[in-house]
Design a protein around this motif. Structure first.
Motif, PDB file in Angstrom:
ATOM      1  N   LYS A   1       0.844  -1.191   0.000  1.00 14.78           N
ATOM      2  CA  LYS A   1       0.000   0.000   0.000  1.00 14.78           C
ATOM      3  C   LYS A   1       0.883   1.246   0.000  1.00 14.78           C
ATOM      4  CE  LYS A   1      -3.521   2.395   2.698  1.00 14.78           C
ATOM      5  NZ  LYS A   1      -4.372   2.319   3.902  1.00 14.78           N
ATOM      6  N   VAL A   2       0.510   2.242  -0.816  1.00 14.99           N
ATOM      7  CA  VAL A   2       1.304   3.463  -0.938  1.00 14.99           C
ATOM      8  C   VAL A   2       0.447   4.666  -0.577  1.00 14.99           C
ATOM      9  CG1 VAL A   2       2.585   4.934  -2.534  1.00 14.99           C
ATOM     10  CG2 VAL A   2       2.691   2.462  -2.783  1.00 14.99           C
ATOM     11  N   GLN A   3       1.007   5.543   0.249  1.00 18.22           N
ATOM     12  CA  GLN A   3       0.381   6.827   0.546  1.00 18.22           C
ATOM     13  C   GLN A   3       1.356   7.904   0.094  1.00 18.22           C
ATOM     14  OE1 GLN A   3      -0.577   6.464   4.774  1.00 18.22           O
ATOM     15  NE2 GLN A   3      -2.731   6.432   4.189  1.00 18.22           N
ATOM     16  N   LEU A   4       0.925   8.686  -0.891  1.00 19.31           N
ATOM     17  CA  LEU A   4       1.754   9.734  -1.468  1.00 19.31           C
ATOM     18  C   LEU A   4       1.225  11.076  -0.993  1.00 19.31           C
ATOM     19  CD1 LEU A   4       4.006  10.422  -3.539  1.00 19.31           C
ATOM     20  CD2 LEU A   4       2.225  10.464  -5.280  1.00 19.31           C
ATOM     21  N   SER A   5       2.091  11.877  -0.349  1.00 19.99           N
ATOM     22  CA  SER A   5       1.667  13.161   0.208  1.00 19.99           C
ATOM     23  C   SER A   5       2.485  14.298  -0.376  1.00 19.99           C
ATOM     24  CB  SER A   5       1.834  13.164   1.732  1.00 19.99           C
ATOM     25  OG  SER A   5       1.057  12.161   2.320  1.00 19.99           O
ATOM     26  N   ILE A   6       1.838  15.466  -0.459  1.00 24.78           N
ATOM     27  CA  ILE A   6       2.507  16.681  -0.896  1.00 24.78           C
ATOM     28  C   ILE A   6       1.903  17.845  -0.117  1.00 24.78           C
ATOM     29  CG2 ILE A   6       0.921  16.931  -2.845  1.00 24.78           C
ATOM     30  CD1 ILE A   6       3.144  18.379  -4.339  1.00 24.78           C
ATOM     31  N   ASP A   7       2.756  18.761   0.328  1.00 20.69           N
ATOM     32  CA  ASP A   7       2.285  19.966   1.010  1.00 20.69           C
ATOM     33  C   ASP A   7       2.073  21.040  -0.052  1.00 20.69           C
ATOM     34  OD1 ASP A   7       1.687  22.111   2.581  1.00 20.69           O
ATOM     35  OD2 ASP A   7       3.372  21.849   3.957  1.00 20.69           O
ATOM     36  N   LEU A   8       0.823  21.280  -0.399  1.00 17.99           N
ATOM     37  CA  LEU A   8       0.488  22.221  -1.474  1.00 17.99           C
ATOM     38  C   LEU A   8       0.785  23.668  -1.083  1.00 17.99           C
ATOM     39  CD1 LEU A   8      -2.860  20.599  -2.626  1.00 17.99           C
ATOM     40  CD2 LEU A   8      -0.641  20.477  -3.766  1.00 17.99           C
ATOM     41  N   GLY A   9       0.826  23.945   0.206  1.00 14.95           N
ATOM     42  CA  GLY A   9       1.120  25.294   0.664  1.00 14.95           C
ATOM     43  C   GLY A   9       2.585  25.654   0.522  1.00 14.95           C
ATOM     44  N   MET A  10       3.474  24.649   0.438  1.00 13.48           N
ATOM     45  CA  MET A  10       4.909  24.902   0.400  1.00 13.48           C
ATOM     46  C   MET A  10       5.575  24.485  -0.909  1.00 13.48           C
ATOM     47  SD  MET A  10       5.186  26.227   3.250  1.00 13.48           S
ATOM     48  CE  MET A  10       6.634  26.242   4.237  1.00 13.48           C
TER      49      MET A  10
ATOM     50  N   VAL B   1      -5.334  17.878   4.675  1.00 17.08           N
ATOM     51  CA  VAL B   1      -5.137  17.646   6.104  1.00 17.08           C
ATOM     52  C   VAL B   1      -3.799  18.262   6.499  1.00 17.08           C
ATOM     53  CG1 VAL B   1      -6.504  15.532   6.220  1.00 17.08           C
ATOM     54  CG2 VAL B   1      -4.093  15.386   5.655  1.00 17.08           C
ATOM     55  N   GLY B   2      -3.363  17.979   7.705  1.00 17.47           N
ATOM     56  CA  GLY B   2      -2.065  18.478   8.155  1.00 17.47           C
ATOM     57  C   GLY B   2      -2.240  19.655   9.086  1.00 17.47           C
ATOM     58  N   GLY B   3      -1.135  20.094   9.681  1.00 23.59           N
ATOM     59  CA  GLY B   3      -1.159  21.184  10.644  1.00 23.59           C
ATOM     60  C   GLY B   3      -1.758  22.456  10.078  1.00 23.59           C
ATOM     61  N   SER B   4      -1.361  22.825   8.863  1.00 20.92           N
ATOM     62  CA  SER B   4      -1.876  24.055   8.263  1.00 20.92           C
ATOM     63  C   SER B   4      -3.005  23.778   7.280  1.00 20.92           C
ATOM     64  CB  SER B   4      -0.734  24.788   7.554  1.00 20.92           C
ATOM     65  OG  SER B   4      -0.163  23.949   6.574  1.00 20.92           O
ATOM     66  N   GLY B   5      -3.400  22.514   7.143  1.00 20.97           N
ATOM     67  CA  GLY B   5      -4.491  22.162   6.238  1.00 20.97           C
ATOM     68  C   GLY B   5      -4.126  22.290   4.778  1.00 20.97           C
ATOM     69  N   THR B   6      -2.862  22.005   4.433  1.00 22.16           N
ATOM     70  CA  THR B   6      -2.434  22.129   3.044  1.00 22.16           C
ATOM     71  C   THR B   6      -1.806  20.844   2.510  1.00 22.16           C
ATOM     72  OG1 THR B   6      -0.301  23.014   3.722  1.00 22.16           O
ATOM     73  CG2 THR B   6      -2.041  24.615   3.242  1.00 22.16           C
ATOM     74  N   VAL B   7      -1.868  19.760   3.265  1.00 26.57           N
ATOM     75  CA  VAL B   7      -1.246  18.505   2.843  1.00 26.57           C
ATOM     76  C   VAL B   7      -2.285  17.622   2.156  1.00 26.57           C
ATOM     77  CG1 VAL B   7      -0.037  16.425   3.602  1.00 26.57           C
ATOM     78  CG2 VAL B   7       0.424  18.607   4.717  1.00 26.57           C
ATOM     79  N   LEU B   8      -1.976  17.221   0.926  1.00 29.12           N
ATOM     80  CA  LEU B   8      -2.833  16.339   0.139  1.00 29.12           C
ATOM     81  C   LEU B   8      -2.221  14.946   0.155  1.00 29.12           C
ATOM     82  CD1 LEU B   8      -5.192  15.894  -1.892  1.00 29.12           C
ATOM     83  CD2 LEU B   8      -3.577  16.496  -3.686  1.00 29.12           C
ATOM     84  N   THR B   9      -3.020  13.934   0.514  1.00 29.44           N
ATOM     85  CA  THR B   9      -2.539  12.556   0.557  1.00 29.44           C
ATOM     86  C   THR B   9      -3.366  11.701  -0.386  1.00 29.44           C
ATOM     87  OG1 THR B   9      -1.854  12.829   2.851  1.00 29.44           O
ATOM     88  CG2 THR B   9      -2.079  10.581   2.064  1.00 29.44           C
ATOM     89  N   ILE B  10      -2.667  10.961  -1.240  1.00 25.72           N
ATOM     90  CA  ILE B  10      -3.289  10.030  -2.183  1.00 25.72           C
ATOM     91  C   ILE B  10      -2.895   8.626  -1.759  1.00 25.72           C
ATOM     92  CG2 ILE B  10      -3.413   9.325  -4.602  1.00 25.72           C
ATOM     93  CD1 ILE B  10      -4.445  12.123  -4.172  1.00 25.72           C
ATOM     94  N   SER B  11      -3.851   7.715  -1.753  1.00 22.16           N
ATOM     95  CA  SER B  11      -3.583   6.340  -1.343  1.00 22.16           C
ATOM     96  C   SER B  11      -3.876   5.392  -2.501  1.00 22.16           C
ATOM     97  CB  SER B  11      -4.468   5.997  -0.142  1.00 22.16           C
ATOM     98  OG  SER B  11      -4.189   4.712   0.314  1.00 22.16           O
TER      99      SER B  11
END
Length: 149
Positions: free
Chosen positions: A44-53, A74-84
């Motif tokens: 299983k792969v979870q790919l994340s990127i912080d769109l704010g940064m 999700v994330g602390g600042s609400g800018t992290v996108l996670t694809i599973s």
């Protein structure tokens, strides 16, 4: 892992290139098919990127993406996108699937919203609507008792 290349489209005429250093991959055991293999392989792969940064987006694209994908972030600042991705038995294929999904999501999200142009109903559509109204009215008139006013 290579950079993620997003094909060109509306909002990104030259496409996007997300540096590999900004993508975070996590692996875990998949719940899908595989028999005994499923208990030993982290497919299983979870790919994340912080769109704010991320450096892949300019400010206008970043605002558009954050608005379009707000429900998925999700994330602390609400800018992290996670694809599973976990539909394949192979980790390599799940990685490719997750990267493809992320690219499609980003491509759709950077596109500017389509402006609706108001149009008038055509003469034919008006005629059809009025004809249908007359038929409905006639049908209801025919339901009354004969001689009732």
């Amino acid at each position: 892992m290579d950079d993620l290349h997003v094909t060109s489209g509306p909002g990104a005429p030259r496409g996007l290139v997300v540096p590999a250093t900004e993508l975070v991959e996590q692996f875990s055991r998949s719940s899908g098919p595989g028999g005994q293999h499923v208990n030993t392989a982290d497919s299983k792969v979870q790919l994340s990127i912080d769109l704010g940064m991320t450096t892949a987006l300019d400010e206008q694209q970043r605002i558009r993406v954050l608005e379009h994908l707000a429900a998925r972030l999700v994330g602390g600042s609400g800018t992290v996108l996670t694809i599973s991705a976990e539909e394949h038995r192979s980790q390599w294929r799940n990685r490719a699937t997750a990267r493809q999904r992320l690219a499609e999501l980003l491509r759709e999200a950077v596109a500017p919203p389509v402006v609706r142009r108001a149009t008038k109903p055509t003469r034919g559509s008006k005629r059809r609507r009025l004809k249908a109204k007359r038929i409905r009215a006639e049908k209801k008139q025919n339901r009354k008792r004969p001689g009732a006013v």
